[in-house]
Motif scaffolding. Structure first.
Motif, PDB file in Angstrom:
ATOM      1  N   TYR A  83      69.324   9.973  71.402  1.00 55.72           N
ATOM      2  CA  TYR A  83      69.426  11.407  71.158  1.00 55.72           C
ATOM      3  C   TYR A  83      68.626  11.731  69.897  1.00 55.72           C
ATOM      4  O   TYR A  83      68.970  11.290  68.802  1.00 55.72           O
ATOM      5  N   VAL A  84      67.552  12.484  70.051  1.00 56.82           N
ATOM      6  CA  VAL A  84      66.643  12.807  68.959  1.00 56.82           C
ATOM      7  C   VAL A  84      67.145  14.047  68.239  1.00 56.82           C
ATOM      8  O   VAL A  84      67.593  15.002  68.871  1.00 56.82           O
ATOM      9  N   ASN A  85      67.077  14.037  66.894  1.00 57.18           N
ATOM     10  CA  ASN A  85      67.433  15.216  66.115  1.00 57.18           C
ATOM     11  C   ASN A  85      66.386  15.448  65.044  1.00 57.18           C
ATOM     12  O   ASN A  85      65.452  14.661  64.886  1.00 57.18           O
ATOM     13  N   MET A  86      66.529  16.527  64.302  1.00 56.75           N
ATOM     14  CA  MET A  86      65.540  16.873  63.278  1.00 56.75           C
ATOM     15  C   MET A  86      65.930  16.368  61.892  1.00 56.75           C
ATOM     16  O   MET A  86      65.151  16.489  60.952  1.00 56.75           O
ATOM     17  N   LYS A  87      67.115  15.800  61.746  1.00 59.75           N
ATOM     18  CA  LYS A  87      67.556  15.340  60.433  1.00 59.75           C
ATOM     19  C   LYS A  87      67.096  13.918  60.142  1.00 59.75           C
ATOM     20  O   LYS A  87      66.777  13.591  59.004  1.00 59.75           O
ATOM     21  N   HIS A 118      66.475  11.999  74.671  1.00 58.41           N
ATOM     22  CA  HIS A 118      67.047  13.336  74.857  1.00 58.41           C
ATOM     23  C   HIS A 118      66.737  14.192  73.628  1.00 58.41           C
ATOM     24  O   HIS A 118      66.916  13.744  72.496  1.00 58.41           O
ATOM     25  N   GLY A 119      66.302  15.435  73.849  1.00 54.97           N
ATOM     26  CA  GLY A 119      66.061  16.375  72.764  1.00 54.97           C
ATOM     27  C   GLY A 119      66.656  17.726  73.110  1.00 54.97           C
ATOM     28  O   GLY A 119      66.566  18.176  74.251  1.00 54.97           O
ATOM     29  N   LEU A 120      67.244  18.395  72.122  1.00 55.35           N
ATOM     30  CA  LEU A 120      67.889  19.686  72.333  1.00 55.35           C
ATOM     31  C   LEU A 120      67.320  20.703  71.352  1.00 55.35           C
ATOM     32  O   LEU A 120      67.249  20.444  70.151  1.00 55.35           O
ATOM     33  N   GLY A 121      66.899  21.862  71.867  1.00 55.17           N
ATOM     34  CA  GLY A 121      66.433  22.951  71.007  1.00 55.17           C
ATOM     35  C   GLY A 121      65.180  22.596  70.230  1.00 55.17           C
ATOM     36  O   GLY A 121      64.150  22.226  70.801  1.00 55.17           O
ATOM     37  N   LEU A 122      65.278  22.673  68.911  1.00 49.46           N
ATOM     38  CA  LEU A 122      64.149  22.402  68.031  1.00 49.46           C
ATOM     39  C   LEU A 122      63.663  20.956  68.148  1.00 49.46           C
ATOM     40  O   LEU A 122      62.491  20.668  67.885  1.00 49.46           O
ATOM     41  N   ALA A 123      64.522  20.051  68.560  1.00 44.16           N
ATOM     42  CA  ALA A 123      64.165  18.634  68.656  1.00 44.16           C
ATOM     43  C   ALA A 123      63.391  18.298  69.930  1.00 44.16           C
ATOM     44  O   ALA A 123      63.026  17.146  70.134  1.00 44.16           O
ATOM     45  N   ILE A 124      63.120  19.283  70.786  1.00 45.44           N
ATOM     46  CA  ILE A 124      62.356  19.026  72.013  1.00 45.44           C
ATOM     47  C   ILE A 124      60.963  18.518  71.674  1.00 45.44           C
ATOM     48  O   ILE A 124      60.496  17.526  72.244  1.00 45.44           O
ATOM     49  N   ASN A 125      60.286  19.170  70.738  1.00 39.17           N
ATOM     50  CA  ASN A 125      58.943  18.729  70.357  1.00 39.17           C
ATOM     51  C   ASN A 125      58.953  17.312  69.818  1.00 39.17           C
ATOM     52  O   ASN A 125      58.061  16.512  70.113  1.00 39.17           O
ATOM     53  N   ALA A 174      66.874  21.922  76.775  1.00 41.27           N
ATOM     54  CA  ALA A 174      66.946  20.491  76.498  1.00 41.27           C
ATOM     55  C   ALA A 174      65.895  19.773  77.329  1.00 41.27           C
ATOM     56  O   ALA A 174      65.441  20.284  78.358  1.00 41.27           O
ATOM     57  N   ILE A 175      65.504  18.588  76.866  1.00 43.55           N
ATOM     58  CA  ILE A 175      64.570  17.751  77.618  1.00 43.55           C
ATOM     59  C   ILE A 175      65.122  16.336  77.668  1.00 43.55           C
ATOM     60  O   ILE A 175      65.791  15.886  76.729  1.00 43.55           O
ATOM     61  N   HIS A 176      64.901  15.673  78.784  1.00 41.25           N
ATOM     62  CA  HIS A 176      65.336  14.299  79.003  1.00 41.25           C
ATOM     63  C   HIS A 176      64.110  13.545  79.515  1.00 41.25           C
ATOM     64  O   HIS A 176      63.620  13.839  80.606  1.00 41.25           O
ATOM     65  N   ILE A 177      63.611  12.609  78.712  1.00 42.45           N
ATOM     66  CA  ILE A 177      62.382  11.898  79.058  1.00 42.45           C
ATOM     67  C   ILE A 177      62.715  10.439  79.325  1.00 42.45           C
ATOM     68  O   ILE A 177      63.225   9.743  78.448  1.00 42.45           O
ATOM     69  N   LYS A 178      62.412  10.009  80.534  1.00 42.48           N
ATOM     70  CA  LYS A 178      62.591   8.606  80.911  1.00 42.48           C
ATOM     71  C   LYS A 178      61.291   7.880  80.560  1.00 42.48           C
ATOM     72  O   LYS A 178      60.223   8.222  81.050  1.00 42.48           O
ATOM     73  N   VAL A 179      61.378   6.901  79.650  1.00 41.74           N
ATOM     74  CA  VAL A 179      60.231   6.087  79.243  1.00 41.74           C
ATOM     75  C   VAL A 179      60.471   4.703  79.839  1.00 41.74           C
ATOM     76  O   VAL A 179      61.472   4.062  79.529  1.00 41.74           O
TER      77      VAL A 179
END
Length: 149
Positions: free
Chosen positions: A50-54, A79-86, A138-143
């Protein structure tokens, strides 16, 4: 040469320095404190990130790389939500570029419903705590490493 023009964010009829009060503010005199609840997360698996901006970008990238290299996983889900999508997209692309194209990506987007609590600032006032729901992207990227044939 023309002078720069400044656009006021107030209503077009209001002078730039006048104070305007919205109709909603007149109806409710009680001030509220906004408390954002944590979002409902997908089930936490060992290969979910789960990716965040902090948290530092390089630390999150290193965690993903460690899961793929030494963690015994052939795929991870970022997984990224909101601002953390980029940031989630950048992490996935950095992982793919670092693998010289060996990794593939599959992205899915969704909308997550978030709940905020509105608590009155002054407990002596007659205002009651309220909740407000809002939606966030939100975005969910399978790598993953593709199956060899």
């Amino acid at each position: 040469i023309s002078e720069p023009r400044f656009v006021s964010l107030l209503s077009p009829m209001a002078p730039p320095h006048s104070e305007s009060v919205s109709p909603a503010a007149e109806m409710d005199p009680v001030e509220y404190t906004l408390r954002k609840r944590l979002p409902r997360k997908l089930p936490k698996r060992r290969n979910d990130v789960y990716v965040n901006m902090k948290t530092d970008f390089r630390a999150q990238l290193a965690r993903c790389q460690k899961l793929l290299d030494g963690g015994g996983h052939r795929e991870i889900c970022v997984h990224g939500l909101g601002l953390a999508i980029n940031r989630a997209i950048n992490i996935a692309l950095q992982l793919q570029a670092g693998s010289q194209g060996a990794l593939q990506l599959a992205a899915n987007t969704s909308t997550v419903e978030l709940v905020d609590d509105l608590e009155p600032e002054d407990p002596d006032e007659s205002g009651e705590p309220m909740t407000r729901t809002r939606n966030n992207s939100a975005i969910h990227i399978k790598v993953f490493y593709p199956e060899t044939q």
